[in-house]
Design an enzyme around this catalytic site. Structure first.
Site, PDB file in Angstrom:
ATOM      1  N   CYS A   4       8.921   3.063  11.149  1.00 48.72           N
ATOM      2  CA  CYS A   4       7.957   2.657  10.115  1.00 48.72           C
ATOM      3  C   CYS A   4       8.182   3.560   8.901  1.00 48.72           C
ATOM      4  O   CYS A   4       8.018   4.784   8.997  1.00 48.72           O
ATOM      5  CB  CYS A   4       6.520   2.772  10.625  1.00 48.72           C
ATOM      6  SG  CYS A   4       5.302   2.532   9.311  1.00 48.72           S
ATOM      7  N   CYS A   7       5.157   5.685   7.901  1.00 47.02           N
ATOM      8  CA  CYS A   7       4.931   6.815   8.825  1.00 47.02           C
ATOM      9  C   CYS A   7       5.893   7.952   8.470  1.00 47.02           C
ATOM     10  O   CYS A   7       5.515   9.127   8.494  1.00 47.02           O
ATOM     11  CB  CYS A   7       5.148   6.392  10.275  1.00 47.02           C
ATOM     12  SG  CYS A   7       3.731   5.569  11.028  1.00 47.02           S
ATOM     13  N   GLY A  91       1.979 -11.527   1.330  1.00 42.60           N
ATOM     14  CA  GLY A  91       2.865 -10.581   0.659  1.00 42.60           C
ATOM     15  C   GLY A  91       2.994  -9.229   1.329  1.00 42.60           C
ATOM     16  O   GLY A  91       3.600  -8.313   0.764  1.00 42.60           O
ATOM     17  N   HIS A  98      -1.786  -0.413   3.726  1.00 42.37           N
ATOM     18  CA  HIS A  98      -1.706   0.286   2.440  1.00 42.37           C
ATOM     19  C   HIS A  98      -2.471  -0.465   1.374  1.00 42.37           C
ATOM     20  O   HIS A  98      -2.484  -1.693   1.348  1.00 42.37           O
ATOM     21  CB  HIS A  98      -0.247   0.464   1.988  1.00 42.37           C
ATOM     22  CG  HIS A  98       0.561  -0.787   2.007  1.00 42.37           C
ATOM     23  ND1 HIS A  98       1.091  -1.314   3.170  1.00 42.37           N
ATOM     24  CD2 HIS A  98       0.916  -1.646   1.023  1.00 42.37           C
ATOM     25  CE1 HIS A  98       1.746  -2.430   2.893  1.00 42.37           C
ATOM     26  NE2 HIS A  98       1.640  -2.667   1.587  1.00 42.37           N
TER      27      HIS A  98
HETATM   28  P1  5GP Z   1       3.466  -4.932   0.490  1.00 46.93           P
HETATM   29  O1  5GP Z   1       4.460  -5.919  -0.031  1.00 46.93           O
HETATM   30  O2  5GP Z   1       3.643  -4.686   1.972  1.00 46.93           O
HETATM   31  O3  5GP Z   1       2.022  -5.204   0.133  1.00 46.93           O
HETATM   32  O4  5GP Z   1       3.780  -3.578  -0.253  1.00 46.93           O
HETATM   33  C1  5GP Z   1       4.811  -2.737   0.132  1.00 46.93           C
HETATM   34  C2  5GP Z   1       5.159  -1.921  -1.068  1.00 46.93           C
HETATM   35  O5  5GP Z   1       5.922  -0.824  -0.648  1.00 46.93           O
HETATM   36  C3  5GP Z   1       6.004  -2.668  -2.102  1.00 46.93           C
HETATM   37  O6  5GP Z   1       5.334  -2.689  -3.350  1.00 46.93           O
HETATM   38  C4  5GP Z   1       7.311  -1.875  -2.157  1.00 46.93           C
HETATM   39  O7  5GP Z   1       7.819  -1.771  -3.460  1.00 46.93           O
HETATM   40  C5  5GP Z   1       6.898  -0.537  -1.596  1.00 46.93           C
HETATM   41  N1  5GP Z   1       7.949   0.174  -0.879  1.00 46.93           N
HETATM   42  C6  5GP Z   1       8.777  -0.347   0.074  1.00 46.93           C
HETATM   43  N2  5GP Z   1       9.586   0.601   0.560  1.00 46.93           N
HETATM   44  C7  5GP Z   1       9.259   1.751  -0.097  1.00 46.93           C
HETATM   45  C8  5GP Z   1       9.757   3.085  -0.021  1.00 46.93           C
HETATM   46  O8  5GP Z   1      10.644   3.416   0.759  1.00 46.93           O
HETATM   47  N3  5GP Z   1       9.188   4.000  -0.840  1.00 46.93           N
HETATM   48  C9  5GP Z   1       8.171   3.668  -1.715  1.00 46.93           C
HETATM   49  N4  5GP Z   1       7.686   4.655  -2.482  1.00 46.93           N
HETATM   50  N5  5GP Z   1       7.681   2.420  -1.812  1.00 46.93           N
HETATM   51  C10 5GP Z   1       8.212   1.475  -1.007  1.00 46.93           C
HETATM   52 ZN    ZN Z   2       3.466   3.445  10.112  1.00 44.06          ZN
END
Ligand code: 5GP
Ligand code: ZN
Length: 112
Positions: A4, A7, A91, A98
């Site tokens: 993860c 994590c 999304g 988060h």
């Molecule tokens: P979701 O699409 O799950 O709501 O949001 C995940 C967010 O995590 C996305 O906006 C993506 O840009 C961000 N993200 C994905 N991998 C990483 C990472 O390794 N580091 C950081 N800082 N952000 C990440």
């Molecule tokens: Zn996690």
């Protein structure tokens, strides 16, 4: 939880631009920002999604939101949006709960 990414960021095993942390909460800049301010706020403990939360997670969810408000204040964001994507169809691409804290530009409504 193994494999993860959030994590790993929370444990300091993967790099991220941290903006806030305490015993329960970690916050860092999104890698692919959608606004001038785009900060992710996560629980240190692995929780897959809001749907996976139960009554015992109530205090943690409150802490995440209060952290968002504190980070917004710290960054002088009077207007901001707190977004939580729950499920792939909404999304959610990372299965570790988060909140997205977005600000620094006009935020239109309804969101896409
Ligand atoms: P979701 O699409 O799950 O709501 O949001 C995940 C967010 O995590 C996305 O906006 C993506 O840009 C961000 N993200 C994905 N991998 C990483 C990472 O390794 N580091 C950081 N800082 N952000 C990440
Ligand atoms: Zn996690």
């Amino acid at each position: 939880m193994a494999d993860c990414i959030f994590c790993k960021i929370a444990a300091g095993e993967m790099r991220a631009r941290l903006v806030y942390e305490n015993d329960d909460v970690v916050a860092f800049h999104d890698l692919n920002p959608q606004a001038p301010a785009h900060i992710l706020i996560i629980p240190r403990r692995h929780v897959a999604s809001l749907s996976a939360c139960s009554e015992e997670d109530g205090a943690l969810l409150g802490k995440l939101q209060l952290a968002a408000a504190a980070i917004a204040k710290e960054n002088k964001l009077e207007n901001f949006r707190l977004v939580l994507n729950n499920g792939k169809g909404a999304g959610q691409s990372v299965a570790h709960l988060h909140y997205h804290l977005l600000g620094g530009r006009r935020l239109n409504w309804p969101p896409g």
